[in-house]
Design a protein around this motif. Structure first.
Motif, PDB file in Angstrom:
ATOM      1  N   GLY A 185       0.831  -1.202   0.000  1.00 28.52           N
ATOM      2  CA  GLY A 185       0.000   0.000   0.000  1.00 28.52           C
ATOM      3  C   GLY A 185       0.854   1.235   0.000  1.00 28.52           C
ATOM      4  O   GLY A 185       1.856   1.314  -0.711  1.00 28.52           O
ATOM      5  N   ILE A 186       0.472   2.207   0.836  1.00 31.34           N
ATOM      6  CA  ILE A 186       1.156   3.499   0.823  1.00 31.34           C
ATOM      7  C   ILE A 186       2.551   3.380   1.426  1.00 31.34           C
ATOM      8  O   ILE A 186       3.545   3.793   0.847  1.00 31.34           O
ATOM      9  N   VAL A 187       2.624   2.801   2.624  1.00 31.47           N
ATOM     10  CA  VAL A 187       3.901   2.727   3.333  1.00 31.47           C
ATOM     11  C   VAL A 187       4.422   1.289   3.353  1.00 31.47           C
ATOM     12  O   VAL A 187       5.579   1.029   3.073  1.00 31.47           O
ATOM     13  N   ALA A 188       3.510   0.360   3.684  1.00 30.45           N
ATOM     14  CA  ALA A 188       3.912  -1.040   3.814  1.00 30.45           C
ATOM     15  C   ALA A 188       2.848  -1.891   3.139  1.00 30.45           C
ATOM     16  O   ALA A 188       2.359  -1.522   2.090  1.00 30.45           O
ATOM     17  N   GLY A 189       2.452  -3.021   3.766  1.00 29.87           N
ATOM     18  CA  GLY A 189       1.427  -3.868   3.170  1.00 29.87           C
ATOM     19  C   GLY A 189       0.080  -3.167   3.165  1.00 29.87           C
ATOM     20  O   GLY A 189      -0.284  -2.519   4.139  1.00 29.87           O
ATOM     21  N   SER A 190      -0.678  -3.294   2.066  1.00 34.24           N
ATOM     22  CA  SER A 190      -1.973  -2.633   2.054  1.00 34.24           C
ATOM     23  C   SER A 190      -2.883  -3.344   3.053  1.00 34.24           C
ATOM     24  O   SER A 190      -2.888  -4.559   3.143  1.00 34.24           O
ATOM     25  N   GLY A 191      -3.651  -2.571   3.812  1.00 34.80           N
ATOM     26  CA  GLY A 191      -4.459  -3.165   4.874  1.00 34.80           C
ATOM     27  C   GLY A 191      -3.669  -3.292   6.153  1.00 34.80           C
ATOM     28  O   GLY A 191      -4.066  -2.783   7.205  1.00 34.80           O
ATOM     29  N   TRP A 192      -2.510  -3.906   6.081  1.00 36.86           N
ATOM     30  CA  TRP A 192      -1.668  -4.106   7.263  1.00 36.86           C
ATOM     31  C   TRP A 192      -1.279  -2.782   7.895  1.00 36.86           C
ATOM     32  O   TRP A 192      -1.217  -2.659   9.114  1.00 36.86           O
ATOM     33  N   GLU A 193      -0.980  -1.776   7.035  1.00 37.31           N
ATOM     34  CA  GLU A 193      -0.492  -0.513   7.589  1.00 37.31           C
ATOM     35  C   GLU A 193      -1.560   0.162   8.448  1.00 37.31           C
ATOM     36  O   GLU A 193      -1.247   0.811   9.434  1.00 37.31           O
ATOM     37  N   TRP A 194      -2.847  -0.035   8.079  1.00 37.25           N
ATOM     38  CA  TRP A 194      -3.910   0.577   8.896  1.00 37.25           C
ATOM     39  C   TRP A 194      -4.052  -0.147  10.211  1.00 37.25           C
ATOM     40  O   TRP A 194      -4.291   0.474  11.247  1.00 37.25           O
ATOM     41  N   ALA A 195      -3.921  -1.480  10.192  1.00 36.90           N
ATOM     42  CA  ALA A 195      -3.958  -2.234  11.447  1.00 36.90           C
ATOM     43  C   ALA A 195      -2.816  -1.781  12.353  1.00 36.90           C
ATOM     44  O   ALA A 195      -3.002  -1.573  13.557  1.00 36.90           O
ATOM     45  N   ALA A 196      -1.618  -1.594  11.744  1.00 32.00           N
ATOM     46  CA  ALA A 196      -0.470  -1.138  12.535  1.00 32.00           C
ATOM     47  C   ALA A 196      -0.758   0.234  13.140  1.00 32.00           C
ATOM     48  O   ALA A 196      -0.436   0.494  14.306  1.00 32.00           O
ATOM     49  N   LEU A 197      -1.415   1.112  12.373  1.00 37.58           N
ATOM     50  CA  LEU A 197      -1.763   2.433  12.886  1.00 37.58           C
ATOM     51  C   LEU A 197      -2.703   2.310  14.084  1.00 37.58           C
ATOM     52  O   LEU A 197      -2.540   2.992  15.104  1.00 37.58           O
ATOM     53  N   GLY A 198      -3.694   1.412  13.955  1.00 32.04           N
ATOM     54  CA  GLY A 198      -4.620   1.183  15.063  1.00 32.04           C
ATOM     55  C   GLY A 198      -3.900   0.695  16.308  1.00 32.04           C
ATOM     56  O   GLY A 198      -4.144   1.181  17.417  1.00 32.04           O
ATOM     57  N   PHE A 199      -2.988  -0.258  16.107  1.00 34.58           N
ATOM     58  CA  PHE A 199      -2.253  -0.778  17.265  1.00 34.58           C
ATOM     59  C   PHE A 199      -1.330   0.282  17.845  1.00 34.58           C
ATOM     60  O   PHE A 199      -1.111   0.342  19.055  1.00 34.58           O
ATOM     61  N   LEU A 200      -0.786   1.165  16.983  1.00 37.77           N
ATOM     62  CA  LEU A 200       0.065   2.239  17.485  1.00 37.77           C
ATOM     63  C   LEU A 200      -0.747   3.161  18.386  1.00 37.77           C
ATOM     64  O   LEU A 200      -0.300   3.523  19.483  1.00 37.77           O
ATOM     65  N   ALA A 201      -1.981   3.505  17.949  1.00 37.29           N
ATOM     66  CA  ALA A 201      -2.825   4.379  18.763  1.00 37.29           C
ATOM     67  C   ALA A 201      -3.104   3.725  20.110  1.00 37.29           C
ATOM     68  O   ALA A 201      -2.922   4.340  21.176  1.00 37.29           O
ATOM     69  N   GLY A 202      -3.533   2.473  20.086  1.00 36.29           N
ATOM     70  CA  GLY A 202      -3.809   1.772  21.331  1.00 36.29           C
ATOM     71  C   GLY A 202      -2.561   1.659  22.196  1.00 36.29           C
ATOM     72  O   GLY A 202      -2.616   1.842  23.413  1.00 36.29           O
ATOM     73  N   GLY A 203      -1.437   1.369  21.563  1.00 35.47           N
ATOM     74  CA  GLY A 203      -0.196   1.204  22.301  1.00 35.47           C
ATOM     75  C   GLY A 203       0.248   2.492  22.978  1.00 35.47           C
ATOM     76  O   GLY A 203       0.675   2.483  24.130  1.00 35.47           O
ATOM     77  N   LEU A 204       0.107   3.599  22.250  1.00 36.86           N
ATOM     78  CA  LEU A 204       0.488   4.885  22.854  1.00 36.86           C
ATOM     79  C   LEU A 204      -0.394   5.186  24.054  1.00 36.86           C
ATOM     80  O   LEU A 204       0.079   5.705  25.070  1.00 36.86           O
ATOM     81  N   TRP A 205      -1.676   4.818  23.955  1.00 36.77           N
ATOM     82  CA  TRP A 205      -2.564   5.033  25.103  1.00 36.77           C
ATOM     83  C   TRP A 205      -2.117   4.184  26.286  1.00 36.77           C
ATOM     84  O   TRP A 205      -2.114   4.632  27.429  1.00 36.77           O
ATOM     85  N   LEU A 206      -1.696   2.930  26.013  1.00 39.86           N
ATOM     86  CA  LEU A 206      -1.195   2.054  27.079  1.00 39.86           C
ATOM     87  C   LEU A 206       0.011   2.676  27.763  1.00 39.86           C
ATOM     88  O   LEU A 206       0.131   2.667  28.984  1.00 39.86           O
ATOM     89  N   VAL A 207       0.919   3.232  26.945  1.00 40.37           N
ATOM     90  CA  VAL A 207       2.117   3.844  27.514  1.00 40.37           C
ATOM     91  C   VAL A 207       1.724   5.077  28.312  1.00 40.37           C
ATOM     92  O   VAL A 207       2.231   5.320  29.408  1.00 40.37           O
ATOM     93  N   TYR A 208       0.764   5.871  27.779  1.00 37.93           N
ATOM     94  CA  TYR A 208       0.323   7.094  28.448  1.00 37.93           C
ATOM     95  C   TYR A 208      -0.277   6.772  29.815  1.00 37.93           C
ATOM     96  O   TYR A 208      -0.018   7.462  30.795  1.00 37.93           O
ATOM     97  N   THR A 209      -1.068   5.693  29.893  1.00 35.51           N
ATOM     98  CA  THR A 209      -1.667   5.324  31.181  1.00 35.51           C
ATOM     99  C   THR A 209      -0.720   4.479  32.027  1.00 35.51           C
ATOM    100  O   THR A 209      -1.099   3.988  33.077  1.00 35.51           O
TER     101      THR A 209
END
Lengths: 345, 228
Positions: free
Chosen positions: A206-230
């Motif tokens: 896709g745009i950066v990496a695997g199509s579809g996969w990159e959006w899942a990675a973005l979702g996990f990044l958002a969740g992960g940052l929240w985990l680190v924040y809390t």
């Protein structure tokens, strides 16, 4: 009148095992939503099947070990293990694959080593590696990412049939549903002597990496940052892992951009983001000192790059995490913080 | 000090089992136990070596000065292993090829020199022979059990390739326990050996603990009967 004597501490924090585990589950939701969108209902089927089996297995082995059922079943640790494993499984995996993986994770990797808090290896990754070694064919066929609304995606009923009876719907050609993952494509094509630019023209990217996969990675990044924040996850581990992965892949990309994939591709591909925030940060099996966590994360990042670039598997997060799990106690031993007031050695 | 034949047998096969209790000779135990036939072949070869080396060392125990006994043991065992290896090469070439390096490596199996030092050098010929036999059978038991576990889980068969050990007549021995089985590769690979051995040791410990509890409960029952 007699007063009940209670020893300190008298004010308790809000953290408990169950609370942290629930937070991990919440944090996985955005990434899972993206996976469901691109890979279909199979992700949800895997998640529910894995959670159910994990709770049953946990209850059964707790009963065998004479442990209180309610206390341990309510801490959600079995569900977290099941979700981590289910996310890593191919969405159309046959039901027995999920069952074997969950049993290996809960019974062998967790309870045979003494249960929650005693297991030296990440249970979900043990389950994953057992499956990866034993059933390489089933583990490497991932669905081709489509949006769930498109006509050529499987319905929930067809997905259930595929998972439980192995019947692929007749209206699809056999290879219209599943294919190699982006990391797999990169690995095989580079092995054939193609350059990175040529490989990138494949439709799985896709745009950066695997199509579809990159959006899942973005979702996990958002969740992960929240985990680190809390503060449910230590920031040092994802920082160390992703930082090392970025630095090494930049060095190799700088040496020869046609032979080595760019750093952004490595960071957004496979299980790098998911592994960094959700798998490597497992408080039981990771390093526990601040400096140790950086080293532990850096070790995983290095191993991931080595396995991806020079090893036998397209992705190496699971193996990297397990190898660093072995090293974690030694890392802790050598990175113990100085006790306040003690002399520097 | 002196043990009865019964005790020697029981110690060798069960109580002091090389594979499950002493954990000696783990390298061949883990490496060649991927099927029953491989396990049985190496187990019987090791039994033969143990029997012959124990007898030989027991025969010469009064002629060898204790100071040089270890080199003498090593030479005796090396001779016996070479003889067994040549015999297997001559009569069981198929199995010889499958087991490969692990037949000459019997020479490094600690349980062989262990029995020479701990038993054969101190006891008579007959007892040493029984001890070598019992220890070897215990090792074979461990190999066969682990081999059966790994073969069923890994390939869904039992006694696969039995013709390697029993000749053409053995071909019919192969049992397809699980039909149409996809194979669980982990059980055949080295990690399966470690996990399987761990499980077998656990099962043996459970059996022993159970037997101990029953033995402890027995006198009480007898006493009640007397009182009644």
């Amino acid at each position: 009148m007699r007063f009940r004597t209670v020893t300190s501490p008298h004010i308790l924090g809000e953290t408990s095992v169950g609370r942290i585990m629930r937070r991990v589950l919440y944090a996985m939701v955005p990434g899972i939503a993206a996976l469901v969108w691109f890979f279909g209902w199979g992700v949800l089927v895997n998640l529910s099947l894995a959670s159910g089996i994990a709770l049953l297995a946990e209850a059964a082995i707790l009963a065998v070990r004479n442990k209180p059922l309610a206390l341990y079943l309510n801490d959600y640790s079995a569900v977290v293990t099941a979700w981590l494993l289910a996310v890593a499984l191919p969405p159309l995996a046959p039901w027995w694959l999920t069952v074997i993986g969950v049993l290996a994770a809960i019974v062998v990797a967790k309870h045979l080593y003494g249960g929650l808090g005693y297991n030296p290896f990440n249970p979900a990754m043990i389950g994953y590696v057992v499956l990866l070694i034993s059933f390489p064919r089933e583990m490497s066929t991932w669905p081709i990412p489509h949006g769930i609304d498109q006509a050529h995606a499987m319905t929930l009923w067809e997905t259930l049939q595929a998972v439980f009876s192995g019947v692929q719907p007749a209206r699809f050609a056999p290879d219209a549903l599943t294919g190699a993952t982006p990391l797999d494509v990169l690995r095989t094509q580079l092995g054939l002597g193609l350059t990175v630019t040529e490989v990138r023209n494949s439709p799985v990217f896709g745009i950066v990496a695997g199509s579809g996969w990159e959006w899942a990675a973005l979702g996990f990044l958002a969740g992960g940052l929240w985990l680190v924040y809390t503060k449910a996850a230590a920031w040092q581990i994802p920082a160390g892992m992703l930082g090392t992965l970025a630095v090494i892949s930049t060095i190799f990309y700088g040496i020869d951009p046609q032979r080595y994939a760019p750093p952004w591709f490595h960071l957004w591909s496979g299980a790098a983001i998911f592994g960094a925030f959700f798998i490597a940060t497992d408080p039981v099996t990771a390093s526990t000192t601040p400096r140790g966590r950086l080293i532990y994360g850096a070790g995983i990042g290095l191993l991931v790059y080595l396995i991806r670039g020079f090893g036998g598997y397209p992705d190496g997060v699971a193996f990297a995490v397990l190898l660093m799990n072995i090293a974690a106690p030694t890392i802790d031993l050598y990175t113990r913080p100085r006790v306040f007031g003690a002399h520097r050695e | 000090m002196s043990q009865s034949y019964r005790e020697i047998l029981k110690n060798g096969v069960w109580t002091q089992n090389t594979g499950f209790v002493a954990l000696l000779g783990l390298c061949p135990l883990l490496a060649t136990s991927n099927s029953v036939v491989n396990g049985l072949g190496l187990g019987l070869a090791t039994t033969l070596v143990l029997l012959l080396s124990n007898v030989a060392i027991s025969l010469i125990r009064n002629l060898v000065r204790p100071e040089v006994r270890i080199p003498v043991f090593v030479m005796v065992i090396a001779c016996v292993v070479t003889a067994v290896e040549l015999a297997m090469h001559a009569f069981l070439p198929g199995l010889y090829t499958v087991l490969g390096i692990f037949i000459p490596l019997i020479v490094t199996n600690c349980c062989v020199i262990g029995r020479a030092e701990a038993f054969a050098f101190k006891n008579g010929v007959a007892k040493s022979a029984v001890d070598g036999m019992a220890t070897g059978l215990g090792f074979t038991l461990a190999l066969v059990l682990l081999g059966a576990l790994r073969e069923i889980l890994g390939q869904g068969t039992l006694f696969g390739q039995a013709e390697l050990l029993f000749g053409e007549a053995g071909r019919g021995l192969t049992l397809h326990v699980l039909d149409d089985y996809r194979g669980f590769l982990l059980a055949i690979l080295p990690p399966g050996a470690f996990i399987g051995l761990g499980c077998l040791i656990a099962i043996k410990n459970v059996l022993d603990a159970h037997a101990k509890r029953r033995a402890a409960a027995k006198p009480a029952v007898a006493l009640q009967e007397v009182q009644a």
